[in-house]
Design a protein around this motif. Structure first.
Motif, short mmCIF file in Angstrom:
data_model
loop_
_atom_site.label_atom_id
_atom_site.label_comp_id
_atom_site.label_asym_id
_atom_site.label_seq_id
_atom_site.Cartn_x
_atom_site.Cartn_y
_atom_site.Cartn_z
N VAL A 1 -5.09 -6.18 -11.34
CA VAL A 1 -3.99 -5.82 -10.45
C VAL A 1 -3.99 -4.32 -10.18
O VAL A 1 -3.87 -3.86 -9.05
N ALA B 1 -4.58 -2.33 -6.63
CA ALA B 1 -3.61 -1.38 -6.07
C ALA B 1 -4.31 -0.08 -5.71
O ALA B 1 -3.91 0.62 -4.80
N LEU C 1 -6.18 -9.41 -16.46
CA LEU C 1 -5.47 -9.58 -15.18
C LEU C 1 -4.72 -8.32 -14.78
O LEU C 1 -4.69 -7.95 -13.61
N LEU C 2 -4.14 -7.63 -15.78
CA LEU C 2 -3.44 -6.39 -15.46
C LEU C 2 -4.40 -5.35 -14.90
O LEU C 2 -4.10 -4.63 -13.95
N PRO D 1 -9.29 0.46 -1.73
CA PRO D 1 -8.91 0.75 -0.35
C PRO D 1 -7.95 -0.29 0.20
O PRO D 1 -8.36 -1.42 0.47
N GLY D 2 -6.71 0.05 0.24
CA GLY D 2 -5.69 -0.84 0.77
C GLY D 2 -5.34 -0.42 2.17
O GLY D 2 -6.22 -0.43 3.03
N PRO D 3 -4.11 0.00 2.39
CA PRO D 3 -3.70 0.39 3.72
C PRO D 3 -4.55 1.51 4.31
O PRO D 3 -4.74 1.59 5.50
N ASN D 4 -5.03 2.40 3.42
CA ASN D 4 -5.81 3.53 3.95
C ASN D 4 -7.30 3.34 3.70
O ASN D 4 -8.04 4.29 3.60
N LEU E 1 -4.32 -11.42 -20.44
CA LEU E 1 -3.29 -10.57 -19.86
C LEU E 1 -3.83 -9.20 -19.48
O LEU E 1 -3.63 -8.72 -18.36
N LEU F 1 -4.69 -14.95 -25.23
CA LEU F 1 -3.68 -14.65 -24.21
C LEU F 1 -3.60 -13.15 -23.92
O LEU F 1 -3.49 -12.72 -22.78
#
Lengths: 193, 208
Positions: free
Chosen positions: B20, B24, B16-17, B27-30, B13, B9
């Motif tokens: 994530v 974040a 997956l962290l 390349p997201g919004p920019n 964990l 576990l």
């Protein structure tokens, strides 16, 4: 033993989920933080006469409505620019298609003062544009260019897409590819849904 | 058994962290779609030699055309009205600074402009050489986006200034002359005060 295993599994899963959710909330919070800006309306114009703006006017366009910020599609163009004229019908079509989804479209012209009052209305009439024609009239455009994007060197056409929080999510200098722009808009709208 | 389960576990964990965190930072919004279409050449970097054909079909290189004290590469267009407004100024500056050891070189990277048109425009307005940048390779290398756009290299081909010629298309309204300021600074051994500027110009028509 079996019981304690299931308890541990439950605890770990809860811990894991809470961590994930906290992380996602932080990301979303950043994306939808309200902008501190004023409003600019992009309703259909009563006239095709270009609306003259200065640096402050451009700032207001970039800041938008702080009470209900919309994503902004911002295009810099001029009637003397061939690729600008070529791409304009695509932008108008995109504006019409995404208007209901609250996408604001602002086209700012860099036309020369000597012919802006004739060339812009003539062109808008020709392409049946029903958006307000803005005209940036400043002696030195550099501060305006840098205000929009410090990495932009001023070539036109350039198209910028800002999300509702004011983040630049798409930029293209030269004739924009309609499919690419639509994909960027869809991605942005789906991300903030 | 319990230890194994906890370990499994914990492993899941952390994996997956990590995922994530990575999403974040990715390349997201920019991300995709933002940024110059070509890599922007930074001030102080050296421009390595390149070879292009001029409007007369002769092979030219930076090494062959460079001035003893520096070289001004200007991205131009035969159609852009902003270039048209600067034709006379470019020619005057080229003549003035050639005498001082700095050579001007025009580069046309527009895929939409045929050779005969570029040649006719060059011979009508400039005495400095104009090179044809087929496939916009040099525009891409320098990060040039529009015309007129200047890249001033010192005697060692180091980029010391990039951007506009001055701050107004209308010569009678010019109040800042960043290119001549940079040229004079280099000629007198001074530091170039303003190294990068922006101006409205015609985006270079790159190959599709």
């Amino acid at each position: 033993m079996k019981r304690s295993n299931s308890q541990c599994a439950l605890l770990c899963t809860a811990l894991f989920l809470s961590l994930i959710l906290t992380g996602r909330q932080a990301i979303f919070a950043q994306e939808v933080a309200p902008s501190k800006q004023n409003s600019v309306k992009t309703a259909a114009p009563a006239t095709l006469k270009p609306l003259e703006i200065d640096l402050e006017g451009l700032k207001k366009i970039l800041q938008r409505d702080k009470s209900s910020p919309h994503p902004l599609l911002l295009n810099f163009w001029a009637t003397w620019c061939d690729p600008c004229r070529e791409e304009f019908p695509d932008l108008l079509k995109i504006e019409a298609d995404y208007r209901k989804r609250n996408l604001d479209f602002v086209a700012v012209s860099f036309d020369f003062s000597e012919d802006v009052q004739t060339a812009v209305p003539e062109f808008f009439k020709q392409v049946k544009a029903d958006v307000t024609p803005y005209w940036l009239n400043i002696p030195d455009p550099e501060p305006a260019i840098k205000m929009v994007d410090p990495n932009w060197t001023g070539g036109i056409p350039t198209t910028f897409l800002f999300d509702a929080s004011g983040n630049l999510v798409f930029k293209h200098t030269g004739r924009v590819h309609a499919a690419e722009l639509r994909a960027a808009i869809d991605k942005m709208l789906n991300a903030t849904r | 058994m319990r230890k194994h389960l906890i370990f499994a576990l914990a492993l899941a964990l952390s994996t997956l962290l990590l995922a994530v965190t990575a999403s974040a930072q990715a390349p997201g919004p920019n991300g995709a779609g933002v940024g110059p279409s070509a890599t922007t050449r930074s001030i102080g970097s050296t421009v390595t030699d390149f070879t292009l054909v001029d409007v007369n079909g002769a092979e030219q290189s930076l090494a062959k055309l460079k001035g003893e004290k520096g070289t001004v590469l200007i991205f131009i267009s035969a159609r852009c009205p902003v270039v048209k407004a600067y034709n006379e100024r470019m020619e005057q500056l080229a003549k003035e600074y050639k005498a001082k050891g700095i050579n001007f070189v025009g580069i046309n990277s527009n895929s939409s402009e045929p050779l005969d048109e570029v040649k006719a425009h060059a011979s009508a307005h400039y005495t400095f050489p104009v090179l044809i940048d087929k496939g916009n390779k040099i525009a891409d290398r320098l990060g040039a986006e529009h015309t007129p756009e200047v890249y001033f290299l010192d005697a060692n081909n180091r980029l010391v200034y990039r951007g506009r010629i001055d701050n107004n298309r209308d010569q009678s309204l010019v109040s800042k002359r960043e290119l001549t300021d940079a040229l004079d600074a280099v000629l007198t051994g001074k530091v170039v005060a303003v190294t990068e500027t922006a101006a409205v110009g015609c985006s270079i028509r790159r190959v599709e």
